[in-house]
Design a protein around this motif. Structure first.
Motif, PDB file in Angstrom:
ATOM      1  N   GLN A   1       8.965   0.880  -7.128  1.00 33.43           N
ATOM      2  CA  GLN A   1       9.584   0.270  -5.965  1.00 33.43           C
ATOM      3  C   GLN A   1       9.027  -1.189  -5.690  1.00 33.43           C
TER       4      GLN A   1
ATOM      5  N   CYS B   1       5.567  -2.770  -8.088  1.00 36.04           N
ATOM      6  CA  CYS B   1       4.507  -1.808  -7.994  1.00 36.04           C
ATOM      7  C   CYS B   1       4.562  -1.070  -9.592  1.00 36.04           C
TER       8      CYS B   1
ATOM      9  N   THR C   1      12.157  -3.771   1.334  1.00 36.49           N
ATOM     10  CA  THR C   1      11.352  -2.837   0.650  1.00 36.49           C
ATOM     11  C   THR C   1      12.438  -2.359  -0.217  1.00 36.49           C
TER      12      THR C   1
ATOM     13  N   ASP D   1      13.877   0.268  -3.858  1.00 36.46           N
ATOM     14  CA  ASP D   1      13.562   1.556  -4.710  1.00 36.46           C
ATOM     15  C   ASP D   1      13.519   0.969  -5.859  1.00 36.46           C
ATOM     16  N   SER D   2      13.995  -0.015  -6.501  1.00 40.60           N
ATOM     17  CA  SER D   2      13.982  -0.559  -7.797  1.00 40.60           C
ATOM     18  C   SER D   2      14.092  -2.253  -7.958  1.00 40.60           C
TER      19      SER D   2
ATOM     20  N   LYS E   1       0.836  -1.243   0.174  1.00 45.95           N
ATOM     21  CA  LYS E   1       0.109  -0.029   0.307  1.00 45.95           C
ATOM     22  C   LYS E   1       0.926   1.501   0.048  1.00 45.95           C
ATOM     23  N   LYS E   2       2.212   1.186   0.317  1.00 40.83           N
ATOM     24  CA  LYS E   2       2.945   2.181   0.744  1.00 40.83           C
ATOM     25  C   LYS E   2       3.853   2.371  -0.721  1.00 40.83           C
ATOM     26  N   LEU E   3       3.835   1.625  -1.438  1.00 40.22           N
ATOM     27  CA  LEU E   3       4.935   1.568  -2.620  1.00 40.22           C
ATOM     28  C   LEU E   3       4.641   2.617  -3.532  1.00 40.22           C
ATOM     29  N   LYS E   4       5.778   3.133  -4.217  1.00 38.88           N
ATOM     30  CA  LYS E   4       5.338   3.745  -5.272  1.00 38.88           C
ATOM     31  C   LYS E   4       5.713   3.375  -6.585  1.00 38.88           C
ATOM     32  N   VAL E   5       5.431   4.042  -7.603  1.00 43.79           N
ATOM     33  CA  VAL E   5       5.660   3.143  -8.860  1.00 43.79           C
ATOM     34  C   VAL E   5       7.289   2.886  -9.131  1.00 43.79           C
TER      35      VAL E   5
ATOM     36  N   GLU F   1      -1.033   2.227  -9.902  1.00 39.10           N
ATOM     37  CA  GLU F   1      -2.013   2.496  -8.653  1.00 39.10           C
ATOM     38  C   GLU F   1      -2.608   1.142  -7.936  1.00 39.10           C
TER      39      GLU F   1
END
Length: 117
Positions: A22, A39, A87, A89-90, A16-20, A42
């Motif tokens: 991640q 991710c 978690t 970043d890429s 739920k907290k991930l950005k595109v 949305e």
């Protein structure tokens, strides 16, 4: 490290907290098998299985990911009690933690040696 029984809930919270771009990386204790949730939008995720089997699922919703993780945990981590969660970043960062046979600290198969002329 989290318990295998509670790892799906932990992954869903992190999703739920991930950005595109991640991702959440699930690893075995020895870090030789992984399931990565990336991710892509949305409510769009890509799931990459890399262990006993190699497979990729594209454009999965959060509900489909939850069902998929239940089967993948049984398939990829059958005897594990604890699972490592990262978690990142890429998705490219996911292979940094891979420890294969003969691999160095960051997954390189054979470090280059300089030979004197």
């Amino acid at each position: 490290m989290t318990n295998k029984q509670t790892s799906i809930e932990s992954v869903l919270k992190r999703m739920k907290k991930l950005k595109v771009g991640q991702c959440v990386d699930m690893r075995s204790y020895k870090r030789n098998r992984s399931v990565v949730v990336v991710c892509c939008g949305e409510d769009s995720f890509r799931v990459v299985e890399d262990g006993f089997y190699q497979e990729v699922w594209e454009n999965q919703s959060a509900d489909k990911v939850k069902r998929l993780l239940k089967t993948l945990l049984k398939k990829e981590f059958p005897r594990s009690n604890k699972i490592r969660l990262y978690t990142l970043d890429s998705y490219e960062d996911a292979n940094v933690n891979r420890m294969a046979h003969g691999a160095g600290r960051y997954g390189e198969t054979c470090p280059t040696k300089k030979v004197a002329d």
